[in-house]
Structures are given as structure tokens and as C-alpha cells.
Design an enzyme around this catalytic site. Structure first.
Site, mmCIF file in Angstrom:
data_model
loop_
_atom_site.group_PDB
_atom_site.id
_atom_site.type_symbol
_atom_site.label_atom_id
_atom_site.label_comp_id
_atom_site.label_asym_id
_atom_site.label_seq_id
_atom_site.Cartn_x
_atom_site.Cartn_y
_atom_site.Cartn_z
ATOM 1 N N LEU A 125 -50.949 35.147 11.112
ATOM 2 C CA LEU A 125 -49.936 34.277 11.148
ATOM 3 C C LEU A 125 -49.979 33.260 9.919
ATOM 4 O O LEU A 125 -50.842 33.028 9.577
ATOM 5 C CB LEU A 125 -50.074 33.105 12.424
ATOM 6 C CG LEU A 125 -50.121 33.524 13.772
ATOM 7 C CD1 LEU A 125 -50.588 32.330 14.571
ATOM 8 C CD2 LEU A 125 -48.742 33.815 13.973
ATOM 9 N N HIS A 126 -48.483 33.448 9.578
ATOM 10 C CA HIS A 126 -48.471 32.325 8.369
ATOM 11 C C HIS A 126 -46.996 31.832 7.905
ATOM 12 O O HIS A 126 -46.744 31.028 7.236
ATOM 13 C CB HIS A 126 -48.760 33.205 6.996
ATOM 14 C CG HIS A 126 -47.983 34.099 6.595
ATOM 15 N ND1 HIS A 126 -47.721 35.404 7.144
ATOM 16 C CD2 HIS A 126 -46.819 34.283 5.540
ATOM 17 C CE1 HIS A 126 -46.741 36.192 6.510
ATOM 18 N NE2 HIS A 126 -46.099 35.247 5.457
#
Ligand code: UD1
Length: 377
Positions: free
Chosen positions: A214-215
Site C-alpha cells: 500500500l502506498h
């Protein structure tokens, strides 16, 4: 001496796209001279140097060392530092890949100086202009002269935006060139996990694992959103142990917002950003992948591993239509439902899209040579 093709990389997802292209330029008959410029948008060992080694990328001929900053500062700094590099090397053209700030910044500088630009991975559109990458995609494609696409829908997007068909070339997906070239070298998931001391809890179970990345700012910058996502991941982890490779932005926010305690370390292995060969091995062995990354949506499709994308939209619709990708957004019920389906053996297996065949870079090099010979119209 023929002027070189200046190949630009800036951030992690650029490296796997450029590596096969540099090899294809050298392998072309006659070879197309090239030089590699790294803007330094990503600069860590984990985010940059390790990937150069894994992908067999040469050391950059030029490194602008721009580092982090706001979008405005980062984009401006790349532009400021790229201009003299362009003047010094006088390339025949500039090749940019993907949709990061460096892609747009270098494109703007080059076109205004009359240096033609080729964009690899053109025409992808999420339709979501709150995504910084979407702005970078739209603007880059408007001014670049040669546009290489990875899926047929990309040409439709470009034509709709008024781009002449003569500029567009459907070449396939260079990410998959890298994936295929690296499969045999990939590090096994067991080795990677053991290397991080994560084997005991996760591997002893032998029932498989999921991979998480996730980013996206939309997922990780707001404390409530990030907390809710971590809570869903904790629920998933109760059924399937997870390996979570943490982007520096995500790790920073989890720590800043005090959310580390939301994940049970017995069920979720928190790892630093992984090298390319580690990531390929982790994905290839996974029961499923949960991600908001563009690249992972494509790689899981090529690997035949079910992918749940934690976004409302994707600029890579072929991964949903033909591949293994399912958009689940941040909806708890949708995520848990898809995880249950996958664990019950009903996950998407999909098929590999047209021209994701490991030879995209060769097609681009051949076209680029012709285009340059014609004066890069
Ligand atoms: C960038 C790209 C995104 C891509 C992602 C892959 C843009 C607009 N976004 O987002 O499309 O999917 O890269 O990672 O270009 N940081 C480090 N070390 C590094 C680089 C960054 O610690 O080597 C940290 C810094 O705190 C920085 C933050 O990560 O502020 C974000 O980095 P940045 O390059 O601004 O954007 P990404 O979120 O990585």
C-alpha cells in the site's frame, strides 16, 4: 558519432520498465547508443539501488539527485536539473516511462527544447484526476511525440484526447519483459521470509500467505482511512497470514499515527520495501495479493495470481477484464468476500493479455530506430 537515446528513470516502478529497453536498444542492429539518467526521485538502497542490481541495470550515466519534496518542489527540481544535462548530452530523443513526477518533468523540459520524447506505457487512464499520476499521464501524452501502449484501450483514450493515431504504437508491456527475464532468478518466498526472521509463524502453517503493498496517498495519508484499512487487513490475516512490504511513506504514517498495534505480528510479517527478485518470488508463491500498486496489478495478471486492488478505479482495465485483478476499493465486505472466494479456490486465474509476451522492448527499439531515422516526426 550518433547522438544517444537518453533514457530517464526516477522512481521504483520505472526501473523494471527501463531495464529491458536498455538491453533492447543495445541488441538492435545496428545498436542504438543510449545513456541512462536517474533523476534521484527515489534514492534509498531499498527503493532504488537494490533494484538496479536485481534488474541488471547499469549505473546511471547521470544522477540528478533530486530526492523527496512536495509535488511542486520535486517536479521543479527535476526540471531545473534536467535542462543542463540535456544541453550537455544532446540526445537524439528522450525516452520516459510510466507516470511519476520525473516522467512529466523531463518530458516538459525536453519538448520545450525541441528534443523529441517517446513515452513508454502511454494512454493508461484511471479517469481519476485526484491521482497525481493521472495528471502526469495526461500531460506527458499530450506533448510526447511517440506513444508506446501496453493494452489496446490505451489508444482509445489517446484518440479521445485528440492525439493523432500516427503517434501511437501498440508495443506490449515492458514490465512483463522484466518479469519473464527474472522468473528463474527470483528468490523463494521462504528464503525472503527467513531472511527477515518471519518464518516461524508464517511458514509453519503451510497453508499459504497473502502479499500486501500500500502506498497511494489516498489510502495511507489520512489516519482514519489507514486505520480502517489496517483493521480489514487484520481480519484477512486471521484467515491467511500476510506479508506486508512497507513503502517508506506507509511505514512513516503507520508509526506517526500510532497504528502499529493494529496488526498481529504473528499473522502479519512487516517487511521493508523488497528487492525485485524478492518481490517476484513473494508474488509468485502467494495465494493472493492485496495492493494499490499499478505494477503489481499487471505482474499478478502475468503470474496468474489473484489480485485484490484496494482502489476504486484502475488505469489498467485489461487486468480486470482478462487478468486476475478485482477492484475492491476500501470496502470491508467486498475485500472479505473476495478473500473468502479466493481461499475457496474461486479466485480469478485469468489469461495473459495480448503482447505481454516478454518481447515488448524489442518491438519498441525497432520502432524507435525507424522513427528516429524518419526524423522523429
Ligand atoms: C512515487 C510515484 C508513484 C509510484 C511510487 C512507487 C509520483 C507522483 N508518485 O510515489 O506513482 O507508484 O513512487 O514507490 O511520482 N522515500 C524514501 N526513500 C526513497 C523515496 C521516497 O524514504 O527512496 C519516502 C520519502 O519520505 C518521500 C515518500 O517516500 O517523501 C514518498 O516518495 P515520493 O517519491 O514523493 O512518492 P511515492 O509515494 O514513492
Amino acid at each position: 558519432m550518433t547522438a544517444p537515446v537518453m533514457c530517464v528513470v526516477g522512481a521504483r516502478p520505472n526501473f523494471m520498465k527501463m531495464a529491458p529497453l536498455l538491453r533492447a536498444l543495445a541488441a538492435h542492429a545496428p545498436p542504438l547508443p543510449s545513456l541512462l539518467l536517474h533523476t534521484g526521485q527515489h534514492y534509498d538502497q531499498d527503493m532504488s539501488h537494490q533494484l538496479f542490481d536485481d534488474l541488471g541495470l547499469p549505473r546511471p550515466d547521470v544522477n540528478l539527485e533530486v530526492g523527496s519534496g512536495s509535488h511542486a518542489v520535486q517536479t521543479a527540481e527535476v526540471m531545473r536539473r534536467f535542462e543542463p544535462a540535456l544541453d550537455a548530452h544532446r540526445p537524439s530523443c528522450v525516452v520516459v516511462v510510466g507516470d511519476v513526477n520525473s516522467t512529466l518533468a523531463c518530458t516538459l523540459v525536453a519538448v520545450k527544447k525541441g528534443v523529441p520524447v517517446a513515452h513508454v506505457e502511454a494512454g493508461l487512464r484511471s479517469g481519476d484526476r485526484t491521482m497525481p499520476e493521472e495528471i502526469n499521464r495526461v500531460l506527458t501524452d499530450q506533448v510526447a511525440s511517440r506513444l508506446y501502449t501496453t493494452e489496446r484501450s490505451a489508444a482509445d483514450n489517446l484518440l479521445r484526447e485528440g492525439v493523432p493515431a500516427s503517434r501511437i504504437c501498440f508495443a506490449g508491456n515492458v514490465m512483463i519483459d522484466s518479469l519473464q527475464a527474472s522468473r528463474a532468478l527470483a528468490r523463494s518466498a521462504a528464503d525472503t521470509l527467513r531472511g527477515h526472521g518471519a518464518d516461524a509463524a508464517l511458514l509453519a502453517q503451510g497453508s499459504g500467505y497473502g502479499v500486501v503493498t500500500l502506498h497511494r496517498p489516498s489510502n495511507v495519508d489520512d489516519p482514519a482511512t489507514l486505520a480502517a484499512l489496517l483493521d480489514v487487513l487484520a481480519e484477512v490475516a486471521a484467515q491467511l497470514p500476510l506479508v506486508f512490504a512497507l513503502h517508506p511513506r506507509t511505514r512513516g504514517n503507520i508509526e506517526r499515527y500510532g497504528l502499529l498495534g493494529r496488526l498481529d505480528p504473528q499473522r502479519v510479517a512487516l517487511l521493508p520495501p523488497q528487492g525485485y527478485l524478492e518481490m517476484v518470488g513473494l508474488m509468485a508463491g502467494a495465494a493472493l495479493v492485496l495492493t494499490d500498486s499499478g505494477g503489481l496489478q499487471e505482474e499478478t495478471t502475468a503470474l496468474g495470481v489473484p489480485c485484490l486492488t484496494l482502489r476504486e478505479n484502475t488505469e489498467r482495465p485489461i487486468t480486470v477484464e482478462q487478468g486476475t485483478n478485482t477492484l475492491v476499493g476500501r470496502d470491508r465486505a467486498a475485500i472479505l468476500h473476495q478473500v473468502a472466494e479466493t481461499l475457496a479456490g474461486r479466485g480469478k486465474r485469468g489469461r495473459v493479455p495480448e503482447l505481454w509476451d516478454g518481447h515488448a522492448a524489442g518491438r519498441i527499439a525497432a520502432d524507435l530506430a525507424q522513427w528516429l531515422a524518419a526524423g522523429a516526426p
